[in-house]
Motif scaffolding. Structure first.
Motif, mmCIF file in Angstrom:
data_model
loop_
_atom_site.group_PDB
_atom_site.id
_atom_site.type_symbol
_atom_site.label_atom_id
_atom_site.label_comp_id
_atom_site.label_asym_id
_atom_site.label_seq_id
_atom_site.Cartn_x
_atom_site.Cartn_y
_atom_site.Cartn_z
ATOM 1 N N ASP A 117 0.873 -1.189 0.000
ATOM 2 C CA ASP A 117 0.000 0.000 0.000
ATOM 3 C C ASP A 117 0.902 1.228 0.000
ATOM 4 O O ASP A 117 1.604 1.487 0.985
ATOM 5 N N LEU A 118 0.903 1.960 -1.101
ATOM 6 C CA LEU A 118 1.776 3.130 -1.235
ATOM 7 C C LEU A 118 1.057 4.381 -0.754
ATOM 8 O O LEU A 118 -0.079 4.633 -1.147
ATOM 9 N N GLY A 119 1.718 5.173 0.077
ATOM 10 C CA GLY A 119 1.099 6.396 0.598
ATOM 11 C C GLY A 119 -0.036 6.037 1.535
ATOM 12 O O GLY A 119 -1.172 6.461 1.379
ATOM 13 N N THR A 120 0.281 5.268 2.551
ATOM 14 C CA THR A 120 -0.753 4.624 3.372
ATOM 15 C C THR A 120 -1.517 5.586 4.287
ATOM 16 O O THR A 120 -2.608 5.283 4.738
ATOM 17 N N GLY A 121 -0.933 6.752 4.587
ATOM 18 C CA GLY A 121 -1.621 7.690 5.495
ATOM 19 C C GLY A 121 -1.814 7.058 6.860
ATOM 20 O O GLY A 121 -0.863 6.563 7.474
ATOM 21 N N CYS A 122 -3.047 6.991 7.332
ATOM 22 C CA CYS A 122 -3.302 6.392 8.650
ATOM 23 C C CYS A 122 -3.250 4.865 8.614
ATOM 24 O O CYS A 122 -3.427 4.226 9.643
ATOM 25 N N GLY A 123 -3.057 4.292 7.419
ATOM 26 C CA GLY A 123 -2.896 2.841 7.318
ATOM 27 C C GLY A 123 -4.192 2.084 7.091
ATOM 28 O O GLY A 123 -4.202 0.845 7.080
ATOM 29 N N ALA A 124 -5.292 2.808 6.887
ATOM 30 C CA ALA A 124 -6.607 2.152 6.833
ATOM 31 C C ALA A 124 -6.695 1.076 5.742
ATOM 32 O O ALA A 124 -7.180 -0.033 6.003
ATOM 33 N N CYS A 136 -1.326 -12.993 4.229
ATOM 34 C CA CYS A 136 -0.533 -12.097 3.380
ATOM 35 C C CYS A 136 0.352 -11.202 4.247
ATOM 36 O O CYS A 136 0.025 -10.907 5.381
ATOM 37 N N ASP A 137 1.463 -10.785 3.642
ATOM 38 C CA ASP A 137 2.276 -9.737 4.278
ATOM 39 C C ASP A 137 1.962 -8.431 3.583
ATOM 40 O O ASP A 137 2.101 -8.334 2.364
ATOM 41 N N VAL A 138 1.542 -7.435 4.339
ATOM 42 C CA VAL A 138 1.198 -6.147 3.756
ATOM 43 C C VAL A 138 2.264 -5.125 4.173
ATOM 44 O O VAL A 138 2.527 -4.959 5.362
ATOM 45 N N THR A 139 2.861 -4.485 3.171
ATOM 46 C CA THR A 139 3.825 -3.417 3.437
ATOM 47 C C THR A 139 3.138 -2.090 3.160
ATOM 48 O O THR A 139 2.481 -1.933 2.135
ATOM 49 N N ALA A 140 3.300 -1.150 4.075
ATOM 50 C CA ALA A 140 2.646 0.157 3.934
ATOM 51 C C ALA A 140 3.716 1.242 3.980
ATOM 52 O O ALA A 140 4.508 1.283 4.928
ATOM 53 N N THR A 141 3.756 2.085 2.951
ATOM 54 C CA THR A 141 4.768 3.144 2.938
ATOM 55 C C THR A 141 4.109 4.514 2.977
ATOM 56 O O THR A 141 2.967 4.680 2.550
ATOM 57 N N ASP A 142 4.864 5.490 3.470
ATOM 58 C CA ASP A 142 4.417 6.880 3.372
ATOM 59 C C ASP A 142 5.633 7.777 3.514
ATOM 60 O O ASP A 142 6.560 7.469 4.271
ATOM 61 N N LYS A 152 1.447 3.385 12.277
ATOM 62 C CA LYS A 152 2.064 2.395 13.181
ATOM 63 C C LYS A 152 1.201 2.179 14.423
ATOM 64 O O LYS A 152 1.065 1.050 14.903
ATOM 65 N N GLN A 153 0.616 3.258 14.932
ATOM 66 C CA GLN A 153 -0.278 3.106 16.094
ATOM 67 C C GLN A 153 -1.495 2.270 15.719
ATOM 68 O O GLN A 153 -1.956 1.449 16.496
ATOM 69 N N ASN A 154 -2.013 2.502 14.509
ATOM 70 C CA ASN A 154 -3.176 1.723 14.078
ATOM 71 C C ASN A 154 -2.815 0.251 13.878
ATOM 72 O O ASN A 154 -3.618 -0.633 14.178
ATOM 73 N N VAL A 155 -1.586 0.004 13.377
ATOM 74 C CA VAL A 155 -1.133 -1.380 13.217
ATOM 75 C C VAL A 155 -1.031 -2.045 14.583
ATOM 76 O O VAL A 155 -1.461 -3.187 14.776
ATOM 77 N N ARG A 156 -0.475 -1.308 15.544
ATOM 78 C CA ARG A 156 -0.319 -1.852 16.890
ATOM 79 C C ARG A 156 -1.684 -2.179 17.514
ATOM 80 O O ARG A 156 -1.874 -3.182 18.181
ATOM 81 N N GLN A 157 -2.644 -1.279 17.252
ATOM 82 C CA GLN A 157 -3.988 -1.443 17.799
ATOM 83 C C GLN A 157 -4.687 -2.664 17.207
ATOM 84 O O GLN A 157 -5.450 -3.342 17.880
ATOM 85 N N ILE A 166 6.884 1.371 6.392
ATOM 86 C CA ILE A 166 8.217 1.866 6.006
ATOM 87 C C ILE A 166 8.087 3.281 5.477
ATOM 88 O O ILE A 166 7.235 3.567 4.635
ATOM 89 N N GLU A 167 8.971 4.151 5.965
ATOM 90 C CA GLU A 167 8.924 5.550 5.523
ATOM 91 C C GLU A 167 9.697 5.741 4.225
ATOM 92 O O GLU A 167 10.774 5.184 4.044
ATOM 93 N N GLY A 168 9.139 6.528 3.319
ATOM 94 C CA GLY A 168 9.872 6.866 2.106
ATOM 95 C C GLY A 168 8.957 7.336 1.000
ATOM 96 O O GLY A 168 7.731 7.247 1.094
ATOM 97 N N ASN A 169 9.578 7.845 -0.061
ATOM 98 C CA ASN A 169 8.859 8.426 -1.185
ATOM 99 C C ASN A 169 8.403 7.334 -2.155
ATOM 100 O O ASN A 169 9.234 6.623 -2.721
ATOM 101 N N TRP A 170 7.118 7.177 -2.309
ATOM 102 C CA TRP A 170 6.530 6.195 -3.223
ATOM 103 C C TRP A 170 7.269 4.863 -3.165
ATOM 104 O O TRP A 170 7.364 4.281 -2.102
ATOM 105 N N THR A 171 7.813 4.419 -4.296
ATOM 106 C CA THR A 171 8.355 3.050 -4.336
ATOM 107 C C THR A 171 9.777 2.943 -3.764
ATOM 108 O O THR A 171 10.281 1.836 -3.596
ATOM 109 N N GLU A 172 10.411 4.088 -3.469
ATOM 110 C CA GLU A 172 11.832 4.044 -3.087
ATOM 111 C C GLU A 172 12.138 3.111 -1.914
ATOM 112 O O GLU A 172 13.094 2.338 -1.987
#
Ligand code: GLN
Length: 278
Positions: A117-124, A136-142, A152-157, A166-172
């Protein structure tokens, strides 16, 4: 003041700014008395104390200034789950549930795929998919540190452990990795769009993408192929009038099986495209 009178009065005040004035009034009042909405209906004659009245007034002022309920409450429901949000994240929209729905249509129930999920924001989006497909393994970047902290808080919850932020610009930040499905709700509003005034509490970074609103989608069309496995699927949300332009961008970048899907309001909202692995 009685609870029912407080709701009536607040509804009146909010009705010029909100098309869900009564609901907004009830939600804000419940926040002040620390009860859920059913309490309001069961105890309309309860008396609000001065402290609660003062608290209610503050929240009403924020709402009448145009602040979304989600930011006032710090939370928003999406895919039947409650997500923390902050001004660093977009408020999840009901129409974005179409992205989740299309991803789930693609991913078999027992699949153990890699999903991005690219540009995940709050991770919803990432968390909704991860909840429905726990193998599945879901990777979320922003790119936004502050947004990712909320994700990350939402993932923990959420109690399942299959989302990585993972932090970063789009696919980087995921260069060199391979995914079977990529989803993205990128910024897609035009820089000069009049609607931005009504969205002034939300982060511009998550909303606006160049003159025609399509800059981020051009980046996705250019860079996502390299991250997808053969026959991998990319699902991208966009604006109501952008489906033709989005289809052209993907076709020009070498994508196949390009198809646009309508949201529940019948508005073209998500374009799917497949990468043939070359
Ligand atoms: N869906 C939002 C709106 O038009 C825009 C979100 C986005 O740019 N991803 O209100």
């Amino acid at each position: 003041m009685r609870l029912d009178a407080a709701v009536t009065e607040a509804t009146e005040r909010l009705s010029t700014n909100s098309d869900s004035a009564r609901l907004d009034a009830e939600i804000l009042l419940c926040q002040c008395i620390n009860m859920d909405r059913s309490y309001l209906f069961a105890h309309p004659e309860d008396i609000l104390d001065d402290l609660a009245i003062a608290r209610f007034e503050k929240l009403l002022q924020r709402r009448t200034a145009g602040e979304p309920i989600a930011y006032i409450m710090g939370a928003k429901e999406f895919w039947s789950q409650n997500f923390l949000v902050s001004p660093a994240t977009l408020v999840p929209r009901p129409e974005t549930e179409l992205l989740v729905e299309l991803a789930l249509r693609e991913i078999p129930r027992k699949a153990d795929w890699q999903v991005l999920d690219l540009g995940t924001g709050c991770g919803a989006i990432a968390i909704a998919i991860a909840a429905e497909r726990q193998m599945c393994d879901v990777t979320a970047t922003d790119i936004s540190t502050d947004a990712l902290a909320i994700a990350k808080q939402n993932v923990r919850q959420a109690s399942f452990g299959n989302v990585t932020c993972i932090e970063g610009n789009w696919t980087e930040p995921v260069a060199g990795q391979r995914f079977r499905v990529i989803v993205c709700n990128p910024p897609y509003v035009r820089a000069d769009d009049n609607r931005l005034q009504a969205l002034k509490y939300e982060p511009l970074l998550a909303l606006v993408s160049g003159k025609d609103g399509l800059d981020a989608i051009r980046v996705l069309a250019r860079d996502c192929g390299a991250l997808l496995e053969e026959e991998g699927l990319l699902l991208v949300e966009h604006g109501a009038e952008q489906s033709d332009a989005v289809a052209s961008i993907f076709a020009a970048a070498g994508w196949g099986d390009i198809a646009c899907h309508n949201d529940l309001a019948g508005i073209p909202r998500v374009t799917a495209a497949r990468w043939d692995g070359k």
